[in-house]
Design a protein around this motif. Structure first.
Motif, PDB file in Angstrom:
ATOM      1  N   MET A   1      -0.320   0.818  -4.436  1.00  0.00           N
ATOM      2  CA  MET A   1       0.968   0.729  -3.590  1.00  0.00           C
ATOM      3  C   MET A   1       0.602   0.787  -2.251  1.00  0.00           C
ATOM      4  O   MET A   1       1.320   0.133  -1.123  1.00  0.00           O
ATOM      5  CB  MET A   1       1.675   1.864  -4.053  1.00  0.00           C
ATOM      6  N   GLY A   2      -0.704   1.446  -2.056  1.00  0.00           N
ATOM      7  CA  GLY A   2      -1.235   1.362  -0.623  1.00  0.00           C
ATOM      8  C   GLY A   2      -1.612   0.139  -0.082  1.00  0.00           C
ATOM      9  O   GLY A   2      -1.419   0.005   1.322  1.00  0.00           O
ATOM     10  N   GLU A   3      -2.295  -0.682  -0.888  1.00  0.00           N
ATOM     11  CA  GLU A   3      -2.730  -2.086  -0.595  1.00  0.00           C
ATOM     12  C   GLU A   3      -1.541  -2.906  -0.213  1.00  0.00           C
ATOM     13  O   GLU A   3      -1.508  -3.723   0.709  1.00  0.00           O
ATOM     14  CB  GLU A   3      -3.549  -2.657  -1.263  1.00  0.00           C
ATOM     15  N   PHE A   4      -0.411  -2.801  -0.863  1.00  0.00           N
ATOM     16  CA  PHE A   4       0.606  -3.701  -0.541  1.00  0.00           C
ATOM     17  C   PHE A   4       1.472  -3.298   0.532  1.00  0.00           C
ATOM     18  O   PHE A   4       1.837  -4.024   1.390  1.00  0.00           O
ATOM     19  CB  PHE A   4       2.038  -3.257  -2.106  1.00  0.00           C
ATOM     20  N   THR A   5       1.539  -1.878   0.917  1.00  0.00           N
ATOM     21  CA  THR A   5       2.167  -1.560   2.252  1.00  0.00           C
ATOM     22  C   THR A   5       1.074  -2.033   3.442  1.00  0.00           C
ATOM     23  O   THR A   5       1.648  -2.447   4.419  1.00  0.00           O
ATOM     24  CB  THR A   5       2.448   0.237   2.234  1.00  0.00           C
ATOM     25  N   ASP A   6      -0.025  -1.979   3.339  1.00  0.00           N
ATOM     26  CA  ASP A   6      -1.152  -2.412   4.412  1.00  0.00           C
ATOM     27  C   ASP A   6      -0.832  -3.928   4.671  1.00  0.00           C
ATOM     28  O   ASP A   6      -0.754  -4.342   5.509  1.00  0.00           O
ATOM     29  CB  ASP A   6      -2.352  -2.358   3.836  1.00  0.00           C
ATOM     30  N   TRP A   7      -0.885  -4.600   3.477  1.00  0.00           N
ATOM     31  CA  TRP A   7      -0.572  -5.914   3.617  1.00  0.00           C
ATOM     32  C   TRP A   7       0.780  -6.454   4.371  1.00  0.00           C
ATOM     33  O   TRP A   7       0.968  -7.317   4.969  1.00  0.00           O
ATOM     34  CB  TRP A   7      -0.712  -6.934   2.204  1.00  0.00           C
ATOM     35  N   LEU A   8       1.719  -5.722   3.804  1.00  0.00           N
ATOM     36  CA  LEU A   8       3.116  -5.938   4.304  1.00  0.00           C
ATOM     37  C   LEU A   8       2.878  -5.391   6.023  1.00  0.00           C
ATOM     38  O   LEU A   8       3.608  -6.293   6.749  1.00  0.00           O
ATOM     39  CB  LEU A   8       4.123  -4.981   3.802  1.00  0.00           C
ATOM     40  N   LEU A   9       2.363  -4.796   6.171  1.00  0.00           N
ATOM     41  CA  LEU A   9       2.235  -3.916   7.639  1.00  0.00           C
ATOM     42  C   LEU A   9       1.713  -5.004   8.512  1.00  0.00           C
ATOM     43  O   LEU A   9       2.155  -5.628   9.669  1.00  0.00           O
ATOM     44  CB  LEU A   9       1.538  -2.628   7.682  1.00  0.00           C
ATOM     45  N   SER A  53      -4.325   1.147  12.589  1.00  0.00           N
ATOM     46  CA  SER A  53      -3.268   1.844  11.991  1.00  0.00           C
ATOM     47  C   SER A  53      -3.638   3.474  12.181  1.00  0.00           C
ATOM     48  O   SER A  53      -2.896   4.491  12.215  1.00  0.00           O
ATOM     49  CB  SER A  53      -2.406   1.624  10.659  1.00  0.00           C
TER      50      SER A  53
END
Length: 72
Positions: A1-9, A53
């Motif tokens: 889940m952390g990687e997805f939010t990083d890519w989305l950011l 970030s």
């Protein structure tokens, strides 16, 4: 889940930076230098938040600590 939010950011931040760059060019063409400077500063702030970030979160915590005390 952390990687997805990083890519989305990163993706949303880059889109926002491009929009600010286009607005900055438009302001330059209209000779509205105050708007151009504002868009440039906002672009730099967004780029700092997107690409460093962890540093941005640390900076925000330090600023909040100076304003509100050590609540955070």
């Amino acid at each position: 889940m952390g990687e997805f939010t990083d890519w989305l950011l990163v993706i949303l931040g880059n889109i926002f930076i491009v929009v600010l760059a286009v607005r900055m060019i438009g302001s330059w063409m209209k000779r509205e230098y105050g708007d151009m400077l504002t868009n440039a500063v906002l672009g730099l702030i967004v780029a700092y938040i997107v690409y460093d970030s962890d540093g941005a979160v640390g900076l925000m915590k330090r600023i909040a600590g100076m304003i509100f005390g050590n609540l955070f």
